[in-house]
Scaffold this motif. Structure first.
Motif, PDB file in Angstrom:
ATOM      1  N   ALA A  90       5.116 -19.543  15.344  1.00 32.02           N
ATOM      2  CA  ALA A  90       5.236 -18.700  16.546  1.00 32.02           C
ATOM      3  C   ALA A  90       6.650 -18.096  16.749  1.00 32.02           C
ATOM      4  O   ALA A  90       6.884 -17.359  17.311  1.00 32.02           O
ATOM      5  CB  ALA A  90       4.847 -19.716  17.659  1.00 32.02           C
ATOM      6  N   TYR A  91       7.432 -18.972  15.964  1.00 37.69           N
ATOM      7  CA  TYR A  91       9.069 -18.578  16.275  1.00 37.69           C
ATOM      8  C   TYR A  91       9.895 -19.147  14.975  1.00 37.69           C
ATOM      9  O   TYR A  91       9.673 -20.388  14.693  1.00 37.69           O
ATOM     10  CB  TYR A  91       9.535 -18.904  17.556  1.00 37.69           C
ATOM     11  CG  TYR A  91      10.991 -18.748  17.438  1.00 37.69           C
ATOM     12  CD1 TYR A  91      11.602 -17.499  17.846  1.00 37.69           C
ATOM     13  CD2 TYR A  91      12.083 -19.732  17.481  1.00 37.69           C
ATOM     14  CE1 TYR A  91      13.008 -17.065  17.739  1.00 37.69           C
ATOM     15  CE2 TYR A  91      13.396 -19.282  17.570  1.00 37.69           C
ATOM     16  CZ  TYR A  91      13.911 -18.293  17.699  1.00 37.69           C
ATOM     17  OH  TYR A  91      15.148 -17.840  17.734  1.00 37.69           O
ATOM     18  N   THR A  92      10.704 -18.471  14.346  1.00 36.39           N
ATOM     19  CA  THR A  92      11.755 -19.190  13.428  1.00 36.39           C
ATOM     20  C   THR A  92      13.104 -18.845  13.828  1.00 36.39           C
ATOM     21  O   THR A  92      13.453 -17.558  13.919  1.00 36.39           O
ATOM     22  CB  THR A  92      11.482 -18.472  12.046  1.00 36.39           C
ATOM     23  OG1 THR A  92       9.937 -18.889  11.599  1.00 36.39           O
ATOM     24  CG2 THR A  92      12.494 -19.273  11.110  1.00 36.39           C
ATOM     25  N   ALA A 152      17.942 -25.797  15.174  1.00 32.70           N
ATOM     26  CA  ALA A 152      18.894 -25.416  14.440  1.00 32.70           C
ATOM     27  C   ALA A 152      18.516 -24.172  13.653  1.00 32.70           C
ATOM     28  O   ALA A 152      17.408 -23.657  13.903  1.00 32.70           O
ATOM     29  CB  ALA A 152      19.433 -26.380  13.619  1.00 32.70           C
ATOM     30  N   GLY A 153      19.236 -23.295  12.959  1.00 29.54           N
ATOM     31  CA  GLY A 153      18.979 -22.041  12.314  1.00 29.54           C
ATOM     32  C   GLY A 153      17.897 -22.687  11.265  1.00 29.54           C
ATOM     33  O   GLY A 153      18.011 -23.577  10.462  1.00 29.54           O
ATOM     34  N   GLY A 154      16.775 -21.615  11.170  1.00 32.61           N
ATOM     35  CA  GLY A 154      15.741 -22.149  10.113  1.00 32.61           C
ATOM     36  C   GLY A 154      14.644 -22.888  10.872  1.00 32.61           C
ATOM     37  O   GLY A 154      13.463 -22.859  10.186  1.00 32.61           O
ATOM     38  N   ASP A 155      14.851 -23.567  11.827  1.00 33.10           N
ATOM     39  CA  ASP A 155      13.783 -24.237  12.517  1.00 33.10           C
ATOM     40  C   ASP A 155      12.765 -23.450  12.818  1.00 33.10           C
ATOM     41  O   ASP A 155      12.746 -22.277  13.287  1.00 33.10           O
ATOM     42  CB  ASP A 155      14.229 -25.002  13.653  1.00 33.10           C
ATOM     43  CG  ASP A 155      14.996 -26.276  13.471  1.00 33.10           C
ATOM     44  OD1 ASP A 155      15.395 -26.327  12.332  1.00 33.10           O
ATOM     45  OD2 ASP A 155      15.642 -26.984  14.399  1.00 33.10           O
ATOM     46  N   VAL A 156      11.567 -23.897  12.795  1.00 32.56           N
ATOM     47  CA  VAL A 156      10.141 -23.052  13.191  1.00 32.56           C
ATOM     48  C   VAL A 156       9.226 -23.859  14.204  1.00 32.56           C
ATOM     49  O   VAL A 156       9.267 -25.175  14.031  1.00 32.56           O
ATOM     50  CB  VAL A 156       9.186 -22.973  11.888  1.00 32.56           C
ATOM     51  CG1 VAL A 156       8.028 -22.398  12.100  1.00 32.56           C
ATOM     52  CG2 VAL A 156      10.440 -22.236  10.409  1.00 32.56           C
ATOM     53  N   ILE A 157       8.672 -23.110  15.014  1.00 30.51           N
ATOM     54  CA  ILE A 157       7.944 -23.650  16.044  1.00 30.51           C
ATOM     55  C   ILE A 157       6.382 -23.355  15.541  1.00 30.51           C
ATOM     56  O   ILE A 157       6.254 -22.056  15.375  1.00 30.51           O
ATOM     57  CB  ILE A 157       7.971 -23.158  17.291  1.00 30.51           C
ATOM     58  CG1 ILE A 157       9.421 -23.451  18.031  1.00 30.51           C
ATOM     59  CG2 ILE A 157       6.779 -23.556  18.425  1.00 30.51           C
ATOM     60  CD1 ILE A 157       9.640 -22.874  19.278  1.00 30.51           C
ATOM     61  N   ASN A 158       5.393 -24.291  15.281  1.00 38.33           N
ATOM     62  CA  ASN A 158       4.091 -23.978  14.762  1.00 38.33           C
ATOM     63  C   ASN A 158       3.218 -24.260  15.855  1.00 38.33           C
ATOM     64  O   ASN A 158       3.344 -25.400  16.388  1.00 38.33           O
ATOM     65  CB  ASN A 158       3.860 -24.960  13.524  1.00 38.33           C
ATOM     66  CG  ASN A 158       4.399 -24.394  12.250  1.00 38.33           C
ATOM     67  OD1 ASN A 158       4.759 -23.106  12.092  1.00 38.33           O
ATOM     68  ND2 ASN A 158       4.885 -25.275  11.492  1.00 38.33           N
ATOM     69  N   LEU A 159       2.254 -23.428  15.803  1.00 42.09           N
ATOM     70  CA  LEU A 159       0.992 -23.927  16.721  1.00 42.09           C
ATOM     71  C   LEU A 159      -0.175 -23.988  15.933  1.00 42.09           C
ATOM     72  O   LEU A 159      -0.573 -23.401  14.710  1.00 42.09           O
ATOM     73  CB  LEU A 159       0.577 -22.548  17.591  1.00 42.09           C
ATOM     74  CG  LEU A 159       1.802 -21.950  18.412  1.00 42.09           C
ATOM     75  CD1 LEU A 159       1.225 -20.646  19.172  1.00 42.09           C
ATOM     76  CD2 LEU A 159       2.224 -22.833  19.479  1.00 42.09           C
ATOM     77  N   TYR A 160      -0.968 -25.144  16.285  1.00 41.91           N
ATOM     78  CA  TYR A 160      -2.303 -25.174  15.948  1.00 41.91           C
ATOM     79  C   TYR A 160      -3.360 -25.566  16.942  1.00 41.91           C
ATOM     80  O   TYR A 160      -3.077 -25.872  18.166  1.00 41.91           O
ATOM     81  CB  TYR A 160      -2.245 -26.950  15.367  1.00 41.91           C
ATOM     82  CG  TYR A 160      -1.187 -27.158  14.071  1.00 41.91           C
ATOM     83  CD1 TYR A 160      -1.551 -26.928  13.097  1.00 41.91           C
ATOM     84  CD2 TYR A 160       0.259 -27.376  14.343  1.00 41.91           C
ATOM     85  CE1 TYR A 160      -0.516 -27.183  11.809  1.00 41.91           C
ATOM     86  CE2 TYR A 160       1.079 -27.476  13.267  1.00 41.91           C
ATOM     87  CZ  TYR A 160       0.665 -27.524  12.151  1.00 41.91           C
ATOM     88  OH  TYR A 160       1.453 -27.623  10.943  1.00 41.91           O
ATOM     89  N   CYS A 161      -4.534 -24.854  16.511  1.00 42.26           N
ATOM     90  CA  CYS A 161      -5.625 -24.974  17.518  1.00 42.26           C
ATOM     91  C   CYS A 161      -6.807 -25.454  16.775  1.00 42.26           C
ATOM     92  O   CYS A 161      -7.075 -25.118  15.673  1.00 42.26           O
ATOM     93  CB  CYS A 161      -5.834 -23.698  18.196  1.00 42.26           C
ATOM     94  SG  CYS A 161      -7.058 -23.521  19.324  1.00 42.26           S
TER      95      CYS A 161
END
Length: 178
Positions: A90-92, A152-161
């Motif tokens: 969803a976001y990096t 931090a830089g490069g961190d990712v927000i993942n969604l799972y459904c």
């Protein structure tokens, strides 16, 4: 870099592969009888014999995977239905840029109840910030603005459904924080 607010959008999140005839041994990290077509390392396991956040760490053959946590069952079980949920990024956070997750809203697009999981990935470490949250039909789940999450830089927000293409998500991000 100057601070700025951005919205991160994820449309129709939900990547799901279900295997209906799996076997899970006692406190095992192996799931057998799996169809590994369309599976990937990092997919979440959705089954009553595994804790939330359990992920596939290797695909051992066309019918077996290894996961990162032991099963919780006290007897071996067969004919288990296991859902494997793939991540939707969803976001990096941009490289060398700190960001703050202010909040988010996740809307159910289906006529059925669905469950979502939200995680932040830093390097190879993932941390679940919402696990198996029910989102009723015609409703949404909101990550509160009471607590902020620094990325931090490069961190990712993942969604799972747990349902294919079932969730739209929008995240409020403050980007470029010092």
């Amino acid at each position: 870099m100057a601070e700025s607010f951005v919205n991160a959008l994820a449309k129709s999140a939900g990547i799901v592969t279900t295997s209906p005839n799996c076997s899970v041994g006692i406190t095992s990290t192996v799931i057998a009888g799996v169809s590994t077509v369309n599976l990937g390392v990092g997919y979440l396991i959705n089954n009553q014999h595994f804790r939330g956040g359990t992920k596939v760490v290797s695909i051992d053959s066309t019918s077996q995977v290894t996961v990162d946590r032991n099963s919780t069952n006290t007897v071996a079980v067969n004919n288990q239905s296991v859902k494997f949920m793939g991540p939707t990024a969803a976001y990096t956070s941009p490289a060398a840029t700190k960001s703050i997750l202010i909040g988010g809203t996740f809307s159910n697009l289906t006529n059925n109840n669905v469950n979502i999981t939200v995680e932040i990935v830093t390097g190879v470490t993932s941390t679940t910030i919402a696990n198996d949250i029910p989102v009723p039909t015609g409703s949404s789940f909101v990550i509160s603005d009471a607590g902020k999450t620094v990325m931090a830089g490069g961190d990712v927000i993942n969604l799972y459904c747990d349902t294919e293409n079932a969730i739209d998500g929008t995240l409020g991000i403050l980007q470029g924080v010092n």
